[in-house]
Write an enzyme that holds these catalytic residues in place. Sequence first.
Site, PDB file in Angstrom:
ATOM      1  N   SER A   1      48.765  -0.887  38.466  1.00 44.50           N
ATOM      2  CA  SER A   1      47.718   0.025  38.934  1.00 44.50           C
ATOM      3  C   SER A   1      46.378  -0.693  38.754  1.00 44.50           C
ATOM      4  CB  SER A   1      47.792   1.351  38.165  1.00 44.50           C
ATOM      5  OG  SER A   1      46.843   2.269  38.668  1.00 44.50           O
TER       6      SER A   1
ATOM      7  N   ASP B   1      53.242   5.745  34.955  1.00 46.25           N
ATOM      8  CA  ASP B   1      54.143   5.488  36.071  1.00 46.25           C
ATOM      9  C   ASP B   1      54.865   4.163  35.861  1.00 46.25           C
ATOM     10  OD1 ASP B   1      55.408   5.795  38.558  1.00 46.25           O
ATOM     11  OD2 ASP B   1      53.861   4.623  39.566  1.00 46.25           O
TER      12      ASP B   1
ATOM     13  N   HIS C   1      49.170   0.680  42.987  1.00 47.89           N
ATOM     14  CA  HIS C   1      48.454   1.930  43.200  1.00 47.89           C
ATOM     15  C   HIS C   1      47.097   1.625  43.824  1.00 47.89           C
ATOM     16  CE1 HIS C   1      50.805   3.813  39.578  1.00 47.89           C
ATOM     17  NE2 HIS C   1      51.552   3.690  40.660  1.00 47.89           N
TER      18      HIS C   1
END
Length: 363
Positions: free
Chosen positions: A175, A295, A202
Amino acid sequence: MSTLTPQPPRRVLIVEDSAVLRHLLMRVVASDPRLELLQAVETAEEALRLVPHLRPDVISMDICLPGMDGLEATRQIMAHFPTPIVIVSDTVGNEATKVSMNALRSGALAVVEKPQGLSSGGTGATAQGIATQLYIMSQVPVIRRRMVQAEPSPRPDVWTRPLDIHPRILALAASTGGPTAFARVLGDLPADFALPVVLVQHMGEPFMEGFAQWLDQQVPMPVMLARHGTPLARGRVLVAPGNRHMTVGTRGEVVLHDEAQVQGQRPSADVLFSSVARVFGADGLGVLLTGMGEDGVEGLGRIRARGGYTIAEDRSTSVIHGMPGAAEQAGAACISLPVHEIGPHILRLLAGGQTPADRLQEG
């Protein structure tokens, strides 16, 4: 009775040459109680003059500026006055996307889409997303920017535990800070790398194609945005497209779908990793890099539970250690390594080498 002291708003410096967008961003910041507008300026030179005096908590940075551009401004700020920077970028034009990605590599924390106005729900959501990114990134500790240089491998005598694993796929996810980390890890792998590579980053949907094109220019292997049914191929990197989950299918292809977000994300690292565990079992190799949240933790754990091998980025090089740190705590990672050691370690695994016993996770 609560005794919590209210947190002061986070102070924002806006750098944007368009008067219309500058005033729009000023409205976005002023309307959010979590933020405080320090000043809005038109040029990078003005920003560089003000940063050491204003000491903002976060900077909203345009890329295409008169005179010095936002990329060079980011480099100078991170070199001399480290401050969280969010790139607010146009979504059209390969050059703008390339510069935005290079700004991330130079130390900016995130790239978000410029709002076009506040009259519609979609653009209103974009504006709210900018405010939220500014608030979140304002709390990220940053240090004087330096590119992590290659370091010598540990002395041979610390590589004490042999590994008997035979990966057939490499799956990675990240991310915040991901573009730089991907460029480093994949940049250390050869063009004729023996495995197919799939990854989740992300990032806003409008930037994903540009991100794939940028990464393709940074690493030896070819990189492309995945499409539904694209076959897995050794030595090729497939990037999950924006706002779609990506899994690996049983016939050696990628499968895209639009199911609900997982951990607030689509594409989700958990979804990708879980499919790797299901399809490849003990032959899966998963890597979880820098990023905020959790995540990827559950999916990485599934790869490890099936006998696959899993790597988390070490705190020492993570821009944000949230995702890899959570993987460590959950026992989902077989080993934690600094980003510059991950690529060489993967090559060592494929060559049937050994792993450093002092960094192996228990379990």
